[in-house]
Design an enzyme around this catalytic site. Sequence first.
Site, PDB file in Angstrom:
ATOM      1  N   SER A  58      -3.221  -4.849  13.695  1.00  0.00           N
ATOM      2  CA  SER A  58      -3.273  -4.815  12.234  1.00  0.00           C
ATOM      3  C   SER A  58      -2.893  -6.185  11.646  1.00  0.00           C
ATOM      4  CB  SER A  58      -2.329  -3.711  11.732  1.00  0.00           C
ATOM      5  OG  SER A  58      -2.441  -3.556  10.346  1.00  0.00           O
ATOM      6  N   HIS A  70      10.973  -6.755   3.635  1.00  0.00           N
ATOM      7  CA  HIS A  70      10.528  -6.949   5.024  1.00  0.00           C
ATOM      8  C   HIS A  70      11.639  -7.603   5.837  1.00  0.00           C
ATOM      9  CE1 HIS A  70       6.365  -5.709   5.045  1.00  0.00           C
ATOM     10  NE2 HIS A  70       5.970  -6.590   4.152  1.00  0.00           N
TER      11      HIS A  70
HETATM   12  N1  LIG Z   1      -2.056   5.377   2.836  1.00  0.00           N
HETATM   13  C1  LIG Z   1      -2.111   4.949   4.097  1.00  0.00           C
HETATM   14  N2  LIG Z   1      -2.058   5.820   5.115  1.00  0.00           N
HETATM   15  C2  LIG Z   1      -2.118   5.408   6.406  1.00  0.00           C
HETATM   16  N3  LIG Z   1      -2.235   4.109   6.760  1.00  0.00           N
HETATM   17  C3  LIG Z   1      -2.283   3.188   5.771  1.00  0.00           C
HETATM   18  C4  LIG Z   1      -2.216   3.556   4.406  1.00  0.00           C
HETATM   19  N4  LIG Z   1      -2.275   2.441   3.654  1.00  0.00           N
HETATM   20  C5  LIG Z   1      -2.402   1.420   4.508  1.00  0.00           C
HETATM   21  N5  LIG Z   1      -2.406   1.854   5.777  1.00  0.00           N
HETATM   22  C6  LIG Z   1      -2.532   1.078   7.011  1.00  0.00           C
HETATM   23  O1  LIG Z   1      -1.294   0.419   7.267  1.00  0.00           O
HETATM   24  C7  LIG Z   1      -1.535  -0.880   7.805  1.00  0.00           C
HETATM   25  C8  LIG Z   1      -1.005  -1.920   6.855  1.00  0.00           C
HETATM   26  O2  LIG Z   1       0.391  -1.993   7.064  1.00  0.00           O
HETATM   27  P1  LIG Z   1       1.407  -2.348   5.888  1.00  0.00           P
HETATM   28  O3  LIG Z   1       1.124  -1.501   4.726  1.00  0.00           O
HETATM   29  O4  LIG Z   1       2.771  -2.281   6.486  1.00  0.00           O
HETATM   30  O5  LIG Z   1       1.023  -3.857   5.555  1.00  0.00           O
HETATM   31  S1  LIG Z   1       1.966  -4.900   4.779  1.00  0.00           S
HETATM   32  O6  LIG Z   1       3.014  -5.319   5.731  1.00  0.00           O
HETATM   33  O7  LIG Z   1       2.489  -4.258   3.597  1.00  0.00           O
HETATM   34  O8  LIG Z   1       1.055  -6.030   4.460  1.00  0.00           O
HETATM   35  C9  LIG Z   1      -3.043  -0.982   7.984  1.00  0.00           C
HETATM   36  O9  LIG Z   1      -3.289  -0.484   9.293  1.00  0.00           O
HETATM   37  P2  LIG Z   1      -4.573  -0.882  10.128  1.00  0.00           P
HETATM   38  O10 LIG Z   1      -5.701  -0.098   9.569  1.00  0.00           O
HETATM   39  O11 LIG Z   1      -4.274  -0.469  11.546  1.00  0.00           O
HETATM   40  O12 LIG Z   1      -4.772  -2.370  10.003  1.00  0.00           O
HETATM   41  C10 LIG Z   1      -3.543  -0.043   6.913  1.00  0.00           C
HETATM   42  O13 LIG Z   1      -4.851   0.406   7.106  1.00  0.00           O
END
Ligand SMILES: Nc1ncnc2c1ncn2[C@@H]1O[C@H](COP(=O)(O)OS(=O)(=O)O)[C@@H](OP(=O)(O)O)[C@H]1O
Length: 355
Positions: A198, A168
């Site tokens: 998010s 990150h």
């Molecule tokens: N497979 C897949 N496909 C599409 N979207 C996904 C997927 N996995 C996680 N998410 C959505 O990504 C958001 C989490 O972001 P990160 O994975 O970057 O989080 S972290 O920084 O690793 O903690 C979070 O977005 P929001 O739903 O808007 O909160 C997750 O729901």
Amino acid sequence: MANTGSVMLNQKFDELPKESFWECHDLYQWEGFWYYEDIIQGMLAFQSDYEALSDDVILASSMKTGTTWLKALCVSIMRRQSQGVENVPHAHTRTSEYDVCGDNLHPDLGRQSKSSDQKGILDDVAEDDILTENVPHAHIRTLEYDVYRDNLHPDFSGMPSPRLFHTHLPYSALPDSIKNSDCKIVYIARNPKDTLVSLWHFFNKISRPNQEPYSLEKAYDAFRKGVHLYGPYFDHVLEYWSESLKNPDRILFLKYEELKSDPKGQVKRLASFLGRPFVNEDEVEKVLWRSSLERLKNLEVNKNGVFFHLKIPNSSFFRLGVVGDWKNYFTDEMKRDLDELTRIKLEGSGLHFDF
Ligand SMILES: Nc1ncnc2c1ncn2[C@@H]1O[C@H](COP(=O)(O)OS(=O)(=O)O)[C@@H](OP(=O)(O)O)[C@H]1O
């Protein structure tokens, strides 16, 4: 050596700008970006110890921009069976679970059995499908946190190439060894409004489970000022964006929204960049399905498992995963203000988010 380092660091922490995050963590500003204390320590160890190999792949992202999805996609792409056994790095993601960090960490593999309500989803499970075994974060580790925070000199020796890691950290904070090598970097960015929403949900869930949620207004102010974990968001995105323009063969810049609107096109781009182009459309479909939010969030390990490094439920990484969720939370004024800030910050860069 390590002790001297941490004494020096403790003195240094007293001098660093400090802010509260979500009213429950301290953030320190180090070279323009905000981190927890233990992340700074992990970052310094990562910077001094990591020796990049030319075929390493480093995934990079600010928080809540699609990290989990990108990790799942890369795990699926790199483990495809059609590449032939010798090309499939069968153990390499698993090696990162056991060898890199030592296997005293007791990863929750949560290998599942087929219950009737999961049957549809698990019909897809195959030998090469390790996403059923653990959350994507356990397969591709975040270097400054999962690897270097507790280990100044991790042993990567058993890890087959290409090694896949994540960070990150902003580009400026990467070890010189990465910046000066030929290794590939894949960055994923997301529009700032959805990123903030998010982030707000995530930290309310993991940092204040039994307290009043931190208000969106306060989270918004902090995000706007750039005072959030790994912030400022705009500086983070712009650093990788400008490096990707200078060096497009080495740094692939993806957008969450483009993965959503053109999943096949973007995932083909990703696979080709990783040197694992697809041989047919079925493979593309399979990788997309295996990595999809719908599937991952319903896997037993992600419904009930805990990510042992962060000690948080795997389910907290999966929420809605849509573009435009900010519309359910932002006032008109917040939208106008953040759009204007985005315009100012990105002006002249060629980067834009139209969502
Ligand atoms: N497979 C897949 N496909 C599409 N979207 C996904 C997927 N996995 C996680 N998410 C959505 O990504 C958001 C989490 O972001 P990160 O994975 O970057 O989080 S972290 O920084 O690793 O903690 C979070 O977005 P929001 O739903 O808007 O909160 C997750 O729901």
